[in-house]
Enzyme design. Structure first.
Site, mmCIF file in Angstrom:
data_model
loop_
_atom_site.group_PDB
_atom_site.id
_atom_site.type_symbol
_atom_site.label_atom_id
_atom_site.label_comp_id
_atom_site.label_asym_id
_atom_site.label_seq_id
_atom_site.Cartn_x
_atom_site.Cartn_y
_atom_site.Cartn_z
ATOM 1 N N ILE A 59 -12.576 0.859 -3.823
ATOM 2 C CA ILE A 59 -12.741 -0.584 -3.960
ATOM 3 C C ILE A 59 -12.337 -1.352 -2.705
ATOM 4 C CG2 ILE A 59 -10.424 -1.028 -4.863
ATOM 5 C CD1 ILE A 59 -13.746 -2.656 -6.038
ATOM 6 N N TYR A 60 -11.597 -0.720 -1.787
ATOM 7 C CA TYR A 60 -11.143 -1.446 -0.601
ATOM 8 C C TYR A 60 -12.350 -1.887 0.223
ATOM 9 C CZ TYR A 60 -6.366 0.207 -1.538
ATOM 10 O OH TYR A 60 -5.135 0.458 -2.100
ATOM 11 N N THR A 61 -12.456 -3.193 0.384
ATOM 12 C CA THR A 61 -13.619 -3.829 1.033
ATOM 13 C C THR A 61 -14.934 -3.212 0.563
ATOM 14 O OG1 THR A 61 -13.149 -2.469 3.020
ATOM 15 C CG2 THR A 61 -12.480 -4.776 3.064
#
Length: 359
Positions: A59-61
């Site tokens: 989900i990071y960026t």
């Protein structure tokens, strides 16, 4: 201490740096963070100093963080196998697909395959459950993860932001079935968030699980940018989800700033040093949006807080723990009141003395 002063993670054969590089800031897709170029420079600086543990998530960026890391490995052949690479699954990157996220078998496998593609690697060393799903049978999750270890797609299993009782259930289930168990847990932990001392950290220590704290600077509140002399009233970060510091939090923030001045270090270094030296902590996750922030954070390896400074921070930040931890604090005094056992002298408890008088 240095980044190449490696420590063993939980009850495993995996050795990691005392600081793990967190990469939630890699990529500017959410309107903040580091450009791919700056992100690669931070990653290179971390590795050049002997760091070997990298943490990311699907989900990071929106997957860009993983792609930046994968691009770096592709441009630097031979580096990947010397790195302990961890990523997380749970968050759904497939809008409209009810099986696109979560911790069920179909979701786990498709999330891993997509992460491996973005990371340009055949395996990840740590594969982390990123959140808690109260509806999914733990047997399905742990069996799937065991299958992925057998298949060589992942090496070790971690749990992030999962209740202590669920962690215990996962460990017992895995051991009973002879499946791969839980090596480490991630949890929020800092001078401004210590409630995990009630159950999370004690559970980890009892079960032989390594602890990797995240947000050790509490959303930047302990970075040196804040003080009661210049209070902020604006909510910051994540579209206002994080609220400004409270009066009690400013007391801790001010103390960190004062100690930083005393020893000639950054406030961030003081706060990180405190976290890394706490009981049960194996490797603290540090993040940085700029090289300046990275250099400031990494200097925490070079400082040692005095017993007096540490005691001051301990007292100011002492948390109010939930039941039964609050009641359990009295247990040693009730059991051993006034005696010395295993080298520890326990305080006398009035009830123990009264009972002795009635014998």
């Amino acid at each position: 201490m240095s980044l190449d002063s490696y420590v063993t993670l939980g009850q495993s054969g995996l050795r990691v740096s005392p600081f793990t590089l967190g990469t939630m800031t890699f990529g500017e897709d959410f309107g903040w963070g580091s450009s791919p170029e700056v992100s690669a420079d931070i990653l290179a600086a971390y590795l050049d100093r002997g760091g070997n543990s990298i943490d990311t998530a699907n989900i990071y960026t929106a997957g860009h963080s993983e792609r930046i890391i994968g691009d770096y490995f592709a441009a630097h052949p031979g580096v990947r196998d010397g790195v302990v690479l961890g990523t997380k699954f749970f968050c759904n990157l497939r809008p409209g697909d009810p099986n696109g996220g979560g911790i069920g078998r179909k979701a786990i496998i498709q999330q891993l395959e997509n992460s491996l593609r973005r990371l340009r690697t055949d395996y990840v060393d740590m594969y982390w459950v990123h959140n808690y799903d109260g509806h999914m049978p733990i047997e399905e999750t742990m069996r799937t993860l065991d299958d992925l270890v057998t298949a060589g797609k992942i090496r070790y299993v971690g749990l992030s932001d999962v209740p202590a009782w669920k962690v215990a259930e996962a460990v017992v289930t895995a051991k009973f079935r002879s499946w791969v168990s839980v090596t480490a847990m991630q949890l929020e932990y800092s001078l401004l968030e210590r409630t995990s001392e009630g159950e999370m950290i004690p559970a980890a220590r009892e079960l032989g699980i390594g602890v990797m704290p995240w947000s050790p600077l509490k959303n930047g509140f302990l970075s040196g940018k804040y003080s009661s002399g210049q209070p902020t009233t604006a909510a910051r970060g994540n579209n206002g989800f994080f609220q400004p510091p409270t009066t009690a939090e400013y007391e801790v923030i001010d103390a960190v700033n004062e100690i930083a001045k005393e020893i000639g270090a950054s406030s961030a270094a003081v706060a990180l040093s405190w976290v890394q030296d706490r009981p049960g902590v194996t490797s603290t996750i540090i993040g940085a949006r700029t090289m300046e922030q990275f250099r400031s954070n990494i200097t925490a390896l070079d400082i040692t807080l005095s017993p007096g400074q540490r005691a001051r921070l301990d007292k100011l930040s002492e948390p109010k723990l939930a039941f039964p931890a609050s009641a359990n604090r009295h247990a040693p005094a009730l059991e051993f009141g006034g005696m010395t056992v295993d080298g520890v002298t326990y305080p006398a408890h009035p009830a123990v003395g009264a009972a002795a008088d009635q014998r």
